[in-house]
Design a protein around this motif. Structure first.
Motif, PDB file in Angstrom:
ATOM      1  N   ILE A   1      -4.063  15.447 -19.589  1.00  0.00           N
ATOM      2  CA  ILE A   1      -4.805  16.557 -18.977  1.00  0.00           C
ATOM      3  C   ILE A   1      -6.263  16.548 -19.429  1.00  0.00           C
ATOM      4  CG2 ILE A   1      -4.940  19.046 -18.683  1.00  0.00           C
ATOM      5  CD1 ILE A   1      -2.442  17.846 -17.422  1.00  0.00           C
ATOM      6  N   ALA A   2      -6.478  16.599 -20.743  1.00  0.00           N
ATOM      7  CA  ALA A   2      -7.847  16.682 -21.264  1.00  0.00           C
ATOM      8  C   ALA A   2      -8.648  15.424 -20.946  1.00  0.00           C
ATOM      9  CB  ALA A   2      -7.813  16.905 -22.779  1.00  0.00           C
ATOM     10  N   GLY A   3      -8.017  14.243 -21.047  1.00  0.00           N
ATOM     11  CA  GLY A   3      -8.747  12.989 -20.857  1.00  0.00           C
ATOM     12  C   GLY A   3      -9.385  12.851 -19.495  1.00  0.00           C
ATOM     13  N   PRO A   4      -8.632  12.948 -18.387  1.00  0.00           N
ATOM     14  CA  PRO A   4      -9.254  12.844 -17.068  1.00  0.00           C
ATOM     15  C   PRO A   4     -10.254  13.961 -16.786  1.00  0.00           C
ATOM     16  CG  PRO A   4      -6.900  12.438 -16.910  1.00  0.00           C
ATOM     17  CD  PRO A   4      -7.162  12.928 -18.308  1.00  0.00           C
ATOM     18  N   THR A   5      -9.976  15.178 -17.294  1.00  0.00           N
ATOM     19  CA  THR A   5     -10.938  16.269 -17.106  1.00  0.00           C
ATOM     20  C   THR A   5     -12.263  15.938 -17.783  1.00  0.00           C
ATOM     21  OG1 THR A   5      -9.098  17.852 -17.103  1.00  0.00           O
ATOM     22  CG2 THR A   5     -11.316  18.744 -17.369  1.00  0.00           C
ATOM     23  N   LEU A   6     -12.191  15.443 -19.003  1.00  0.00           N
ATOM     24  CA  LEU A   6     -13.406  15.059 -19.728  1.00  0.00           C
ATOM     25  C   LEU A   6     -14.130  13.936 -19.009  1.00  0.00           C
ATOM     26  CD1 LEU A   6     -15.215  15.316 -22.225  1.00  0.00           C
ATOM     27  CD2 LEU A   6     -13.669  13.742 -23.412  1.00  0.00           C
ATOM     28  N   ALA A   7     -13.389  12.941 -18.537  1.00  0.00           N
ATOM     29  CA  ALA A   7     -14.021  11.821 -17.829  1.00  0.00           C
ATOM     30  C   ALA A   7     -14.754  12.323 -16.578  1.00  0.00           C
ATOM     31  CB  ALA A   7     -12.969  10.788 -17.443  1.00  0.00           C
ATOM     32  N   TYR A   8     -14.148  13.247 -15.850  1.00  0.00           N
ATOM     33  CA  TYR A   8     -14.764  13.788 -14.634  1.00  0.00           C
ATOM     34  C   TYR A   8     -16.110  14.437 -14.950  1.00  0.00           C
ATOM     35  CZ  TYR A   8     -15.409  16.775 -10.524  1.00  0.00           C
ATOM     36  OH  TYR A   8     -15.919  17.398  -9.405  1.00  0.00           O
ATOM     37  N   TRP A   9     -16.133  15.303 -15.954  1.00  0.00           N
ATOM     38  CA  TRP A   9     -17.370  16.037 -16.245  1.00  0.00           C
ATOM     39  C   TRP A   9     -18.401  15.172 -16.974  1.00  0.00           C
ATOM     40  CZ3 TRP A   9     -18.320  19.976 -13.404  1.00  0.00           C
ATOM     41  CH2 TRP A   9     -17.259  20.725 -12.875  1.00  0.00           C
ATOM     42  N   LEU A  10     -17.951  14.200 -17.742  1.00  0.00           N
ATOM     43  CA  LEU A  10     -18.907  13.250 -18.330  1.00  0.00           C
ATOM     44  C   LEU A  10     -19.597  12.442 -17.237  1.00  0.00           C
ATOM     45  CD1 LEU A  10     -17.050  11.914 -21.506  1.00  0.00           C
ATOM     46  CD2 LEU A  10     -19.073  13.401 -21.447  1.00  0.00           C
ATOM     47  N   LYS A  11     -18.833  12.024 -16.229  1.00  0.00           N
ATOM     48  CA  LYS A  11     -19.446  11.320 -15.097  1.00  0.00           C
ATOM     49  C   LYS A  11     -20.471  12.205 -14.412  1.00  0.00           C
ATOM     50  CE  LYS A  11     -18.427   7.858 -13.276  1.00  0.00           C
ATOM     51  NZ  LYS A  11     -18.940   6.466 -13.364  1.00  0.00           N
ATOM     52  N   ALA A  12     -20.142  13.495 -14.260  1.00  0.00           N
ATOM     53  CA  ALA A  12     -21.081  14.422 -13.627  1.00  0.00           C
ATOM     54  C   ALA A  12     -22.361  14.556 -14.431  1.00  0.00           C
ATOM     55  CB  ALA A  12     -20.425  15.797 -13.456  1.00  0.00           C
ATOM     56  N   ALA A  13     -22.268  14.322 -15.739  1.00  0.00           N
ATOM     57  CA  ALA A  13     -23.436  14.451 -16.614  1.00  0.00           C
ATOM     58  C   ALA A  13     -24.156  13.128 -16.840  1.00  0.00           C
ATOM     59  CB  ALA A  13     -23.008  15.034 -17.962  1.00  0.00           C
ATOM     60  N   GLY A  14     -23.686  12.062 -16.199  1.00  0.00           N
ATOM     61  CA  GLY A  14     -24.391  10.798 -16.314  1.00  0.00           C
ATOM     62  C   GLY A  14     -23.919   9.890 -17.420  1.00  0.00           C
ATOM     63  N   PHE A  15     -22.795  10.197 -18.054  1.00  0.00           N
ATOM     64  CA  PHE A  15     -22.237   9.333 -19.094  1.00  0.00           C
ATOM     65  C   PHE A  15     -21.338   8.269 -18.460  1.00  0.00           C
ATOM     66  CE2 PHE A  15     -23.530  13.101 -21.286  1.00  0.00           C
ATOM     67  CZ  PHE A  15     -23.858  12.717 -22.578  1.00  0.00           C
ATOM     68  N   SER A  16     -20.949   7.305 -19.270  1.00  0.00           N
ATOM     69  CA  SER A  16     -20.070   6.226 -18.811  1.00  0.00           C
ATOM     70  C   SER A  16     -18.752   6.296 -19.591  1.00  0.00           C
ATOM     71  CB  SER A  16     -20.750   4.870 -19.030  1.00  0.00           C
ATOM     72  OG  SER A  16     -19.883   3.814 -18.651  1.00  0.00           O
ATOM     73  N   PRO A  17     -17.751   7.011 -19.072  1.00  0.00           N
ATOM     74  CA  PRO A  17     -16.485   7.144 -19.804  1.00  0.00           C
ATOM     75  C   PRO A  17     -15.527   5.996 -19.525  1.00  0.00           C
ATOM     76  CG  PRO A  17     -16.452   8.562 -17.874  1.00  0.00           C
ATOM     77  CD  PRO A  17     -17.804   7.881 -17.886  1.00  0.00           C
ATOM     78  N   THR A  18     -14.697   5.699 -20.504  1.00  0.00           N
ATOM     79  CA  THR A  18     -13.574   4.772 -20.373  1.00  0.00           C
ATOM     80  C   THR A  18     -12.334   5.477 -20.883  1.00  0.00           C
ATOM     81  OG1 THR A  18     -14.925   2.789 -20.677  1.00  0.00           O
ATOM     82  CG2 THR A  18     -12.592   2.591 -21.179  1.00  0.00           C
ATOM     83  N   LEU A  19     -11.246   5.410 -20.125  1.00  0.00           N
ATOM     84  CA  LEU A  19      -9.975   6.008 -20.528  1.00  0.00           C
ATOM     85  C   LEU A  19      -9.034   4.921 -21.035  1.00  0.00           C
ATOM     86  CD1 LEU A  19      -9.364   8.442 -17.534  1.00  0.00           C
ATOM     87  CD2 LEU A  19      -9.423   9.154 -19.925  1.00  0.00           C
ATOM     88  N   VAL A  20      -8.354   5.184 -22.146  1.00  0.00           N
ATOM     89  CA  VAL A  20      -7.297   4.303 -22.610  1.00  0.00           C
ATOM     90  C   VAL A  20      -6.035   5.141 -22.784  1.00  0.00           C
ATOM     91  CG1 VAL A  20      -7.949   4.557 -25.060  1.00  0.00           C
ATOM     92  CG2 VAL A  20      -6.563   2.607 -24.326  1.00  0.00           C
ATOM     93  N   GLU A  21      -4.923   4.620 -22.296  1.00  0.00           N
ATOM     94  CA  GLU A  21      -3.642   5.332 -22.326  1.00  0.00           C
ATOM     95  C   GLU A  21      -2.564   4.378 -22.819  1.00  0.00           C
ATOM     96  OE1 GLU A  21      -0.494   7.374 -22.332  1.00  0.00           O
ATOM     97  OE2 GLU A  21      -2.302   8.481 -21.760  1.00  0.00           O
ATOM     98  N   SER A  22      -1.815   4.824 -23.822  1.00  0.00           N
ATOM     99  CA  SER A  22      -0.805   3.942 -24.415  1.00  0.00           C
ATOM    100  C   SER A  22       0.361   3.679 -23.468  1.00  0.00           C
ATOM    101  CB  SER A  22      -0.285   4.540 -25.724  1.00  0.00           C
ATOM    102  OG  SER A  22       0.297   5.819 -25.500  1.00  0.00           O
ATOM    103  N   ALA A  23       0.669   4.625 -22.588  1.00  0.00           N
ATOM    104  CA  ALA A  23       1.761   4.418 -21.631  1.00  0.00           C
ATOM    105  C   ALA A  23       1.336   3.406 -20.568  1.00  0.00           C
ATOM    106  CB  ALA A  23       2.141   5.735 -20.968  1.00  0.00           C
ATOM    107  N   PRO A  24       2.284   2.710 -19.958  1.00  0.00           N
ATOM    108  CA  PRO A  24       1.916   1.712 -18.941  1.00  0.00           C
ATOM    109  C   PRO A  24       1.438   2.318 -17.632  1.00  0.00           C
ATOM    110  CG  PRO A  24       4.305   1.855 -19.178  1.00  0.00           C
ATOM    111  CD  PRO A  24       3.726   2.682 -20.281  1.00  0.00           C
ATOM    112  N   ALA A  25       1.712   3.595 -17.417  1.00  0.00           N
ATOM    113  CA  ALA A  25       1.278   4.291 -16.199  1.00  0.00           C
ATOM    114  C   ALA A  25       1.288   5.783 -16.494  1.00  0.00           C
ATOM    115  CB  ALA A  25       2.215   3.969 -15.031  1.00  0.00           C
ATOM    116  N   LEU A  26       0.771   6.565 -15.562  1.00  0.00           N
ATOM    117  CA  LEU A  26       0.827   8.007 -15.737  1.00  0.00           C
ATOM    118  C   LEU A  26       2.273   8.456 -15.848  1.00  0.00           C
ATOM    119  CD1 LEU A  26      -1.825   9.364 -13.186  1.00  0.00           C
ATOM    120  CD2 LEU A  26      -2.084   9.070 -15.655  1.00  0.00           C
TER     121      LEU A  26
END
Length: 402
Positions: A13-38
């Motif tokens: 929940i927090a990870g994709p939300t943070l990535a969305y708003w970081l993109k809106a602010a001009g940052f370059s986010p990368t997500l890493v998830e230990s599970a093989p899929a959502l």
């Protein structure tokens, strides 16, 4: 500032939300998830308040309402399925101005991830095994992908956060167990089906809840008193553990335990909170459950995850990427609000599985009182209504500033 790179651990929940708003602010986010899929399936959450507002800003309300459930009643039953207490959801509708929905946590996660999946680097099936903070970056070693460097690192990886362990220390330093454990699983074809009704059965020290989902699925939630002993980790031992815990329970429990035997997966964990003196250290910060888990039983973990992600991204935007300043403002904004939610969650946890018969009777009396909106506002209004005012961050200005 240059376009700062931010590694986010966790795609819940927090990870994709943070990535969305970081993109809106001009940052370059990368997500890493230990599970093989959502992750799919899992328990349902009640969603309202500031988290609901943030989802609206992300253009997700229609989709959330489409996949959500409009629960009409919370019903407490006795051994023979007789209704003992309960209340309709008109109470919550009034307290939240109608901005309230119940949905699967995995559905919310999927919708949030869809907002960033085509414009954010995402690494599934990998995890951070080591990190080193340098003067100008964080060096991160992945189990599979090797060594990479990022300007900032954010742990959005939940109650058992690996980032928190690597950057701040073992979980035992920060975990406060509330004296309960929780388990959940789904079954197909279970009868009876009570559409849009959450049903709870209890004995002293234990509760079993049943909720009907779409596609002929039923979700079962177990809550029971538990000491600090380790819970079994192997699926067959977990099932045996629950059978023993609930062996003397009546209602539909024997049939539900039969369904449990056929379940391919089961969630089982202690009910805990995370309490930390600081949510950041150098170039590393934490959001959501990794920073301040209020407990699964609090009902607002997902909303708080979104709130903290929104605030952290906003403060990084406002500070022009100066992370020391942004992290301090982020914590100053949310600290007292989160601590109030944690205190409320401690009060609320015992309502699921009161430890005595007198406690069950009192819980049922409170549930009857919640049927009256005036009394409901008095009893739980402070825990339902969000008083926090989030800043109106200037995302467009932040994006062009880079």
């Amino acid at each position: 500032m240059h376009q700062k790179s931010v590694l986010i651990s966790g795609a819940g929940i927090a990870g994709p939300t943070l990535a969305y708003w970081l993109k809106a602010a001009g940052f370059s986010p990368t997500l890493v998830e230990s599970a093989p899929a959502l992750r799919s399936g899992g328990y349902v959450i009640d969603f309202w308040g500031l988290g609901y507002d943030i989802a609206e800003r992300m253009g997700l309300l229609d989709q959330i309402n489409d996949v959500g459930y409009r629960v009409r009643e919370m019903r407490i039953v006795g051994d023979g399925s007789r209704r003992l207490a309960g209340f309709g959801t008109d109470t919550f509708t009034e307290l939240t101005g109608g901005r309230f929905v119940t949905l699967a946590r995995s559905d919310l996660s999927r919708l949030l991830f869809a907002t960033v999946k085509d414009r954010t680097e995402t690494i599934f099936g990998d995890e951070i095994v080591d990190l080193r903070q340098q003067a100008d970056c964080v060096e991160v070693r992945f189990r599979r992908a090797g060594l990479r460097r990022f300007d900032l690192l954010v742990g959005a990886d939940g109650l058992h956060s690996a980032v928190r362990r690597l950057a701040f220390g073992p979980q035992t330093q920060f975990e406060k167990e509330l004296g309960y454990a929780v388990a959940a699983f789904e079954a197909r074809g279970y009868r009876p089906r009570d559409e849009n009704v959450y049903i709870m059965y209890g004995q002293p020290g234990l509760m079993l809840g049943r909720f009907t989902k779409r596609e002929d699925r039923t979700l079962f939630l177990f809550v029971f008193t538990s000491d600090r002993d380790a819970l079994p980790s192997r699926l067959e031992l977990q099932k045996a553990f629950l059978r023993e815990k609930y062996r003397d329970a009546a209602w539909e429990v024997p049939r539900i335990l039969d369904e449990l035997e056929r379940a391919p997966e089961l969630y089982l964990d202690h009910v805990s909170q995370i309490r930390m003196g600081h949510w950041s250290k150098g170039r590393v910060a934490l959001v959501g459950d990794a920073a301040f888990c209020v407990s699964l039983l609090a009902g607002q973990g997902s909303a708080l995850a979104m709130i903290s992600a929104f605030a952290l991204a906003g403060e990084l935007a406002r500070a022009g990427g100066r992370h020391e300043e942004a992290f301090a403002r982020y914590e100053a904004l949310l600290r007292s609000y989160v601590e109030a939610k944690q205190r409320g969650a401690e009060r609320f946890a015992g309502a699921f599985a009161p430890k005595t018969r007198w406690g069950l009777l009192f819980r049922n009396q409170v549930a009857r009182a919640l049927a009256f909106p005036g009394l409901a506002k008095l009893l739980i209004g402070r825990d339902i209504i969000d008083r926090l005012q989030l800043p109106d961050y200037d995302w467009a200005a932040a994006e062009t500033a880079g």
